[in-house]
Design an enzyme around this catalytic site. Structure first.
Site, PDB file in Angstrom:
ATOM      1  N   LYS A   1       0.760  -1.159  -0.056  1.00 35.33           N
ATOM      2  CA  LYS A   1       0.083   0.089   0.021  1.00 35.33           C
ATOM      3  C   LYS A   1       0.984   1.417  -0.056  1.00 35.33           C
ATOM      4  CE  LYS A   1      -1.787   1.534   4.009  1.00 35.33           C
ATOM      5  NZ  LYS A   1      -1.469   2.892   4.392  1.00 35.33           N
ATOM      6  N   ASN A   2       1.716   1.249   0.999  1.00 39.99           N
ATOM      7  CA  ASN A   2       2.456   2.756   1.220  1.00 39.99           C
ATOM      8  C   ASN A   2       3.550   2.745  -0.297  1.00 39.99           C
ATOM      9  OD1 ASN A   2       1.262   2.988   3.460  1.00 39.99           O
ATOM     10  ND2 ASN A   2       2.986   2.350   4.786  1.00 39.99           N
TER      11      ASN A   2
ATOM     12  N   CYS B   1      -3.110  12.661  13.832  1.00 39.13           N
ATOM     13  CA  CYS B   1      -3.961  11.535  13.442  1.00 39.13           C
ATOM     14  C   CYS B   1      -4.344  11.025  14.656  1.00 39.13           C
ATOM     15  CB  CYS B   1      -3.100  10.503  12.566  1.00 39.13           C
ATOM     16  SG  CYS B   1      -1.821   9.688  13.532  1.00 39.13           S
TER      17      CYS B   1
ATOM     18  N   ARG C   1       1.326  14.664  13.959  1.00 36.56           N
ATOM     19  CA  ARG C   1       2.379  13.870  13.123  1.00 36.56           C
ATOM     20  C   ARG C   1       2.673  15.060  12.349  1.00 36.56           C
ATOM     21  NH1 ARG C   1       0.176   8.436  10.552  1.00 36.56           N
ATOM     22  NH2 ARG C   1       2.163   8.646   9.561  1.00 36.56           N
TER      23      ARG C   1
ATOM     24  N   ARG D   1      -8.891   0.296   4.637  1.00 35.87           N
ATOM     25  CA  ARG D   1      -7.838   1.220   4.177  1.00 35.87           C
ATOM     26  C   ARG D   1      -6.481   0.466   3.683  1.00 35.87           C
ATOM     27  NH1 ARG D   1      -5.783   6.037   7.883  1.00 35.87           N
ATOM     28  NH2 ARG D   1      -4.441   5.979   6.034  1.00 35.87           N
TER      29      ARG D   1
ATOM     30  N   ASP E   1       4.628  -0.234  12.468  1.00 37.54           N
ATOM     31  CA  ASP E   1       3.492  -0.489  11.715  1.00 37.54           C
ATOM     32  C   ASP E   1       3.005  -1.692  12.103  1.00 37.54           C
ATOM     33  OD1 ASP E   1       2.698   1.892  10.758  1.00 37.54           O
ATOM     34  OD2 ASP E   1       3.036   1.495   8.659  1.00 37.54           O
TER      35      ASP E   1
HETATM   36  C1  UD1 Z   1       5.170   6.450   6.957  1.00 41.96           C
HETATM   37  C2  UD1 Z   1       3.918   5.237   6.837  1.00 41.96           C
HETATM   38  C3  UD1 Z   1       3.312   5.012   8.076  1.00 41.96           C
HETATM   39  C4  UD1 Z   1       4.536   4.492   9.191  1.00 41.96           C
HETATM   40  C5  UD1 Z   1       5.694   5.460   9.100  1.00 41.96           C
HETATM   41  C6  UD1 Z   1       6.690   5.265  10.011  1.00 41.96           C
HETATM   42  C7  UD1 Z   1       2.935   5.895   4.450  1.00 41.96           C
HETATM   43  C8  UD1 Z   1       1.855   6.428   3.843  1.00 41.96           C
HETATM   44  N1  UD1 Z   1       3.139   5.949   5.877  1.00 41.96           N
HETATM   45  O1  UD1 Z   1       4.368   7.609   7.442  1.00 41.96           O
HETATM   46  O2  UD1 Z   1       2.665   3.958   7.869  1.00 41.96           O
HETATM   47  O3  UD1 Z   1       3.982   4.466  10.246  1.00 41.96           O
HETATM   48  O4  UD1 Z   1       6.057   6.050   7.919  1.00 41.96           O
HETATM   49  O5  UD1 Z   1       7.467   4.151   9.435  1.00 41.96           O
HETATM   50  O6  UD1 Z   1       3.984   5.475   4.140  1.00 41.96           O
HETATM   51  N2  UD1 Z   1       8.427  13.568  11.609  1.00 41.96           N
HETATM   52  C9  UD1 Z   1       8.806  14.891  11.835  1.00 41.96           C
HETATM   53  N3  UD1 Z   1       8.554  15.826  11.033  1.00 41.96           N
HETATM   54  C10 UD1 Z   1       8.241  15.731   9.710  1.00 41.96           C
HETATM   55  C11 UD1 Z   1       7.975  14.088   9.382  1.00 41.96           C
HETATM   56  C12 UD1 Z   1       8.108  13.291  10.227  1.00 41.96           C
HETATM   57  O7  UD1 Z   1       9.201  15.096  13.164  1.00 41.96           O
HETATM   58  O8  UD1 Z   1       8.131  16.770   8.938  1.00 41.96           O
HETATM   59  C13 UD1 Z   1       8.611  12.475  12.487  1.00 41.96           C
HETATM   60  C14 UD1 Z   1       7.488  11.755  12.866  1.00 41.96           C
HETATM   61  O9  UD1 Z   1       6.633  12.370  13.777  1.00 41.96           O
HETATM   62  C15 UD1 Z   1       7.915  10.462  13.379  1.00 41.96           C
HETATM   63  C16 UD1 Z   1       9.125  10.098  12.379  1.00 41.96           C
HETATM   64  O10 UD1 Z   1       9.589  11.472  11.939  1.00 41.96           O
HETATM   65  O11 UD1 Z   1       8.013  10.405  14.579  1.00 41.96           O
HETATM   66  C17 UD1 Z   1       8.923   9.129  11.167  1.00 41.96           C
HETATM   67  O12 UD1 Z   1       7.796   9.523  10.417  1.00 41.96           O
HETATM   68  P1  UD1 Z   1       7.846   9.282   8.817  1.00 41.96           P
HETATM   69  O13 UD1 Z   1       8.714   8.548   8.591  1.00 41.96           O
HETATM   70  O14 UD1 Z   1       7.770  10.645   8.218  1.00 41.96           O
HETATM   71  O15 UD1 Z   1       6.391   8.718   8.595  1.00 41.96           O
HETATM   72  P2  UD1 Z   1       5.166   8.857   7.462  1.00 41.96           P
HETATM   73  O16 UD1 Z   1       6.125   9.106   6.188  1.00 41.96           O
HETATM   74  O17 UD1 Z   1       4.185  10.119   7.683  1.00 41.96           O
END
Ligand code: UD1
Length: 420
Positions: free
Chosen positions: A22-23, A116, A121, A396, A304
């Site tokens: 999915k991702n 979320c 997030r 989802r 996840d």
């Molecule tokens: C993706 C996955 C999600 C998974 C996550 C972590 C998708 C659609 N979703 O989410 O299922 O749980 O990776 O493996 O692929 N962070 C910041 N600032 C930012 C962005 C992230 O501080 O601008 C922090 C987040 O709060 C978190 C960490 O970075 O603690 C990792 O998040 P991130 O890898 O960005 O997750 P997603 O890409 O949103």
């Protein structure tokens, strides 16, 4: 609204085919915006999140067909550069359109995602990286308004390894003028997949698969096709379900290397695992040793899979600690597991689980995608009947979950319900 009725106690046996990730699909679909033409993504799962991304791209002018398991996307007539709140609030991955829209069309208006179900997030890393590439960004009335005549290369060092921010920056940098370095890039399989797809489209990227990416911007990309990777979280969920319920289950069509962090823990818990080139077979008698896990960025144990692991540990022979270092308060499933008789205490970002002899069925509520998976696993081992409400969350991210589980011998039914 649908709910699942599960009668626990059946062992699971047989083979389950794992769907495309999915991702990864959610990252590759927006990348098609950069191609200016028709791209085909094979092994694309039929899921609610994919429909949401399709709706978002369609209202920008993208033509989308999804016959069977191939997504055909036509980006030759993109006319709108906006991601409205209604769609972004349904799915945070919508934020992935920001980088490609900006790089290709010089303008993007993307709703600022809220928190979320399990807490904040942030998207600060996405925004700072795009600013470094020369984007002018303002936040107005809940929207990120981004503009750039042409992005330029820059050195970007993420202080947190973020999958989303790495993907967004990569999709912007491929069309920037000059070279970009991304330090502390995420190394998740879907980022490797996205980078390889961009290279197929004509991008110049060195260091793919490492946390140090070097991108030499090009003037234009062209359409390409891609064969999706398997969904490692779906596979990990079925392996964990089999470990909990007992039996022998093969997950087929997987990349075992992507699942090493999970399979190593399943072995520690006392399960027997066998590895094929594209399959993993697990045998379990359902009697498990307690095993601590701490989530970490890839290749560590995935956040996840945290909720599913917690469900598995509820009946292990002793105490275990489950710590989430990625999302510090991702424990919405815990009060629901407690309704089934689990003994769990939360302390900060750790859950201490004391294994009990038996869970007992009850009505429980899904609060997010992986929480739903954890409640289903708990329902499979609970005595009597468990009803899992609000299963739209699971739709989802898991294709035909009840059919796949029934094929393995589970007693699970989807029924229409008035309950909310
Ligand atoms: C993706 C996955 C999600 C998974 C996550 C972590 C998708 C659609 N979703 O989410 O299922 O749980 O990776 O493996 O692929 N962070 C910041 N600032 C930012 C962005 C992230 O501080 O601008 C922090 C987040 O709060 C978190 C960490 O970075 O603690 C990792 O998040 P991130 O890898 O960005 O997750 P997603 O890409 O949103």
């Amino acid at each position: 609204m649908d709910k699942f009725i599960i009668r626990g106690g059946n062992r699971l046996n047989g083979t389950v085919e794992i769907s495309g990730a999915k991702n990864a699909t959610l990252a590759l679909m927006p990348a098609v915006l950069l191609s200016g033409g028709v791209c085909r993504l094979s092994n694309a799962p039929r899921l609610r999140d994919i429909s949401t991304m399709s709706a978002l791209l369609e209202q920008m002018g993208m033509g989308i067909k999804h016959p069977g398991t191939t997504l055909e996307l036509d980006a030759s007539a993109i006319t709108h550069f906006e991601a409205p709140y209604d769609l972004v609030k349904k799915m945070r991955a919508s934020f992935y359109v920001l980088g490609p829209l900006l790089a290709k069309f010089g303008s993007a208006k993307v709703s600022y995602p809220g928190g979320c179900a399990w807490g904040p997030r942030p998207v600060d890393l996405h925004i700072k990286a795009l600013q470094k590439l020369g984007a002018e960004i303002e936040i107005e009335q809940g929207y990120v308004l981004a503009k750039a005549k042409r992005l330029h290369g820059a050195t970007i060092t993420f202080d947190v390894s973020s999958v989303g921010a790495t993907g967004n920056t990569l999709m912007a940098a491929v069309l920037a003028q000059g070279s970009t370095v991304i330090n502390n890039a995420a190394v998740e399989p879907k980022i490797t997949q996205l980078a390889n797809f961009l290279v197929e489209m004509g991008a110049r990227i060195v260091g793919i698969g490492t946390n140090h990416l070097l991108i030499e911007g090009v003037d234009a990309l062209h359409p390409a096709d891609d064969d999706n990777i398997p969904d490692r979280i779906e596979a990990g969920t079925y392996l964990t379900a089999a470990a909990a319920a007992g039996g022998t289950v093969t997950v087929n069509g997987v990349n075992p290397a992507h699942l090493e962090a999970v399979t190593a823990k399943l072995e520690d818990a006392g399960c027997t695992l066998g590895y094929g080139e594209r399959s993993i077979t697990i045998s379990s008698d359902g009697a498990l040793r307690p095993v601590n896990v701490t989530t970490a960025i890839y290749p560590g144990f995935p956040t996840d899979m945290q909720a599913q692991w917690l469900a598995l540990m509820t009946t292990a022979a002793g105490s275990s600690r489950v710590t989430d270092t990625i999302y510090l308060d991702r424990f919405n499933h815990v009060p629901e597991l407690q309704r089934l008789g689990a003994s769990i205490d939360i302390n900060g970002n750790s859950a201490m689980v004391r294994g009990v002899a038996q869970l007992t069925g009850a009505k429980v509520m899904s609060t997010d995608l992986r929480a739903s998976a954890s409640l289903i696993i708990a329902g499979l081992i609970a005595k009597g009947q468990t009803e899992v409400l609000r299963v739209y969350h699971i739709d989802r991210g898991y294709e035909a979950v009840e059919l796949k589980l029934r094929n393995l011998g589970a007693d699970i039914q989807r029924v229409d319900s008035e309950e909310y």
